[in-house]
Write a protein that holds these residues in place. Structure first.
Motif, mmCIF file in Angstrom:
data_model
loop_
_atom_site.group_PDB
_atom_site.id
_atom_site.type_symbol
_atom_site.label_atom_id
_atom_site.label_comp_id
_atom_site.label_asym_id
_atom_site.label_seq_id
_atom_site.Cartn_x
_atom_site.Cartn_y
_atom_site.Cartn_z
ATOM 1 N N VAL A 62 38.415 39.099 44.579
ATOM 2 C CA VAL A 62 38.626 40.265 43.728
ATOM 3 C C VAL A 62 39.594 41.180 44.451
ATOM 4 N N GLU A 63 40.638 41.607 43.747
ATOM 5 C CA GLU A 63 41.631 42.521 44.321
ATOM 6 C C GLU A 63 41.888 43.653 43.349
ATOM 7 N N GLY A 64 42.371 44.757 43.879
ATOM 8 C CA GLY A 64 42.774 45.866 43.033
ATOM 9 C C GLY A 64 43.989 45.465 42.221
ATOM 10 N N PHE A 70 40.535 46.151 38.590
ATOM 11 C CA PHE A 70 40.301 45.053 39.515
ATOM 12 C C PHE A 70 40.611 43.753 38.791
ATOM 13 N N GLN A 71 41.006 42.738 39.572
ATOM 14 C CA GLN A 71 41.306 41.457 38.944
ATOM 15 C C GLN A 71 40.684 40.320 39.746
ATOM 16 N N TYR A 72 40.300 39.262 39.016
ATOM 17 C CA TYR A 72 39.769 38.055 39.623
ATOM 18 C C TYR A 72 40.937 37.145 39.979
ATOM 19 N N SER A 100 34.786 40.553 48.397
ATOM 20 C CA SER A 100 34.759 40.246 46.964
ATOM 21 C C SER A 100 33.342 40.013 46.464
ATOM 22 N N TYR A 103 31.487 42.641 44.462
ATOM 23 C CA TYR A 103 31.887 42.858 43.075
ATOM 24 C C TYR A 103 31.430 41.724 42.149
ATOM 25 N N SER A 137 40.818 40.830 34.360
ATOM 26 C CA SER A 137 40.583 42.059 35.096
ATOM 27 C C SER A 137 39.387 42.808 34.514
ATOM 28 N N SER A 139 36.812 46.713 35.068
ATOM 29 C CA SER A 139 36.544 47.980 35.742
ATOM 30 C C SER A 139 35.073 47.981 36.139
ATOM 31 N N LEU A 140 34.764 48.694 37.208
ATOM 32 C CA LEU A 140 33.411 48.718 37.747
ATOM 33 C C LEU A 140 32.518 49.690 37.018
#
Length: 142
Positions: A62-64, A70-72, A100, A103, A137, A139-140
């Motif tokens: 998982v990255e910003g 955020f995106q997988y 990761s 998340y 992608s 959002s948390l």
């Protein structure tokens, strides 16, 4: 003494880590409640990939970024890193780095094959509030 301290530390967080693997000192995760799960389609596809290229393992991170924050990312990797968690089911294996993992806890990994594409993706991520229409992608939840 180190081993006893480690076992004590690990047993306090059983939903995250259950045992150590000999695979490059990576941490092995069993599919326990609260952990990451894999669908039957995911397991089947991972086994097919392993037959073609036994040295490669699916890595999820998982990255910003992405349109929701955020995106997988899904890649095939040949080595496990020291901070990797290894999710395993019926011989199918996935690497997920420790950052990761926070998340993805509780999520389900799936594989979908459609006319226009075939890909792994994340289903039912309890940490995600919303996502984009393509599912890449999210959002948390706050």
């Amino acid at each position: 003494m180190f081993y006893a301290a480690l076992v004590n530390r690990l047993t306090r967080f059983p939903s995250h880590i259950s045992a150590f693997s000999s695979l490059n000192n990576a941490v092995q995760m069993d599919t326990v409640q609260g952990s990451i799960k894999m669908t039957d389609k995911c397991v089947q596809r991972l086994k097919e990939l392993h037959k073609k290229s036994p040295e490669k393992t699916l890595r999820i991170s998982v990255e910003g970024g992405g349109c929701s924050g955020f995106q997988y990312l899904f890649n095939l990797d040949t080595t496990a890193n020291e901070d990797d968690c290894v999710v395993e089911r019926d011989g199918a294996r996935v690497f997920i780095d420790k950052d990761s993992m926070q998340y993805l806890e509780g999520a389900t990994i799936d594989f979908q094959s459609e006319l226009i594409r075939s890909a792994f993706h994340i289903l039912k991520n309890p940490k995600a509030e919303s996502g984009c229409s393509c599912g890449a992608s999210f959002s948390l939840k706050v």
